[in-house]
Design a protein around this motif. Structure first.
Motif, PDB file in Angstrom:
ATOM      1  N   MET A  15     -33.809 -18.345 -46.114  1.00 23.23           N
ATOM      2  CA  MET A  15     -33.135 -19.103 -45.072  1.00 23.23           C
ATOM      3  C   MET A  15     -33.235 -20.598 -45.328  1.00 23.23           C
ATOM      4  N   LEU A  16     -34.405 -21.055 -45.755  1.00 23.91           N
ATOM      5  CA  LEU A  16     -34.600 -22.469 -46.072  1.00 23.91           C
ATOM      6  C   LEU A  16     -33.766 -22.881 -47.277  1.00 23.91           C
ATOM      7  N   ASP A  17     -33.646 -21.987 -48.258  1.00 22.96           N
ATOM      8  CA  ASP A  17     -32.782 -22.255 -49.414  1.00 22.96           C
ATOM      9  C   ASP A  17     -31.348 -22.505 -48.957  1.00 22.96           C
ATOM     10  N   LYS A  18     -30.846 -21.622 -48.097  1.00 26.25           N
ATOM     11  CA  LYS A  18     -29.458 -21.723 -47.623  1.00 26.25           C
ATOM     12  C   LYS A  18     -29.239 -22.991 -46.808  1.00 26.25           C
TER      13      LYS A  18
ATOM     14  N   ALA B 292     -30.845 -25.703 -47.278  1.00 22.24           N
ATOM     15  CA  ALA B 292     -31.199 -26.839 -48.147  1.00 22.24           C
ATOM     16  C   ALA B 292     -32.331 -27.675 -47.540  1.00 22.24           C
ATOM     17  N   VAL B 293     -33.314 -26.990 -46.962  1.00 26.14           N
ATOM     18  CA  VAL B 293     -34.499 -27.646 -46.406  1.00 26.14           C
ATOM     19  C   VAL B 293     -35.635 -27.518 -47.421  1.00 26.14           C
ATOM     20  N   THR B 294     -36.116 -28.646 -47.914  1.00 25.05           N
ATOM     21  CA  THR B 294     -37.185 -28.622 -48.904  1.00 25.05           C
ATOM     22  C   THR B 294     -38.475 -28.092 -48.282  1.00 25.05           C
ATOM     23  N   TYR B 295     -39.118 -27.161 -48.987  1.00 26.95           N
ATOM     24  CA  TYR B 295     -40.377 -26.621 -48.482  1.00 26.95           C
ATOM     25  C   TYR B 295     -41.385 -26.501 -49.618  1.00 26.95           C
ATOM     26  N   GLN B 296     -42.644 -26.592 -49.247  1.00 28.52           N
ATOM     27  CA  GLN B 296     -43.736 -26.548 -50.212  1.00 28.52           C
ATOM     28  C   GLN B 296     -44.752 -25.495 -49.779  1.00 28.52           C
TER      29      GLN B 296
ATOM     30  N   LYS C 177     -37.556 -18.769 -58.137  1.00 30.83           N
ATOM     31  CA  LYS C 177     -36.335 -18.079 -57.706  1.00 30.83           C
ATOM     32  C   LYS C 177     -35.665 -18.757 -56.509  1.00 30.83           C
ATOM     33  N   HIS C 178     -36.298 -19.815 -55.996  1.00 27.35           N
ATOM     34  CA  HIS C 178     -35.810 -20.418 -54.751  1.00 27.35           C
ATOM     35  C   HIS C 178     -35.455 -21.888 -54.954  1.00 27.35           C
TER      36      HIS C 178
END
Length: 215
Positions: free
Chosen positions: A148-151, A153-157, A184-185
């Protein structure tokens, strides 16, 4: 364990060491999106993860305030978006845990919907720190959040929590598996931070990373 964490220069580490003294206070609990602060007020970072992954404990450790975020042994205790003001420079947002909650299913779905809407629509959200329990690694529900974050475009660590609860060999195995997964993300930040709120492992590195975001 610390050799698994990313390297930070002297200035970044020094800024991180000062973070606990910068002042961090609870602002409000958001039960609906209409209660969110204006998105032009201050930039935000959010902490997300499965219920009982240790979000509140991590916030307390990195701010040096033991009672700042309320902790509980009951999964699903955090039922709203809790906002904390970090030295009038950044909002820290403690999100409700996903994947499990001791609450009616209808209420759980309501929380989940609010979390997803927040993550997808918050323009001033600089980064999501996605907490993963070192003992269990990335689960199906975590992958759903990552996708969901990929779609969006929210950067996450990824932040691995409770690293003191497993052996070094097991931790290295989980670390490598996590490295392989984030390849993969698209929106996943390449560096993983390994932490233990109880022992203090990785807290300095996380503080340094947050200070980089503050600029």
């Amino acid at each position: 364990m610390n050799n698994l964490n990313p390297e930070y220069n002297r200035e970044e580490r020094e800024a991180g060491r000062k973070l606990p003294g910068a002042g961090c206070t609870f602002v409000l609990g958001v039960a609906s999106l209409s209660q969110l602060p204006p998105d032009d007020q201050m930039e935000e970072i959010a902490f997300a993860g499965r219920s009982n992954v240790g979000k509140s404990s991590l916030i307390n450790a990195l701010t040096g305030r033991k009672g700042l975020a309320k902790t509980s042994n009951t999964p699903g205790r955090t039922q709203q978006l809790n906002y904390f003001n970090l030295a009038d420079k950044l909002f820290l947002v403690d999100l409700p845990g996903y994947g499990f909650a001791k609450a009616p299913e209808k209420l759980v779905k309501q929380w989940q919907k609010m979390i997803f809407a927040y993550l997808q629509g918050r323009v001033n959200l600089k980064r999501v720190f996605l907490l993963i329990d070192s003992r269990h690694g990335i689960k199906k529900v975590d992958r759903e959040i990552m996708e969901m974050l990929d779609k969006a475009a929210v950067t996450y660590q990824i932040v691995l929590t409770k690293s003191d609860k497993i052996s070094t060999d097991s931790l290295i195995k989980i670390f490598k598996e996590t490295q392989a997964e984030i390849q993969k993300h698209a929106a996943a930040y390449i560096d993983i931070i390994v932490t233990s709120s109880e022992k203090g492992f990785g807290i300095e590195e996380l503080r340094a990373e947050i200070c980089k975001l503050i600029g």
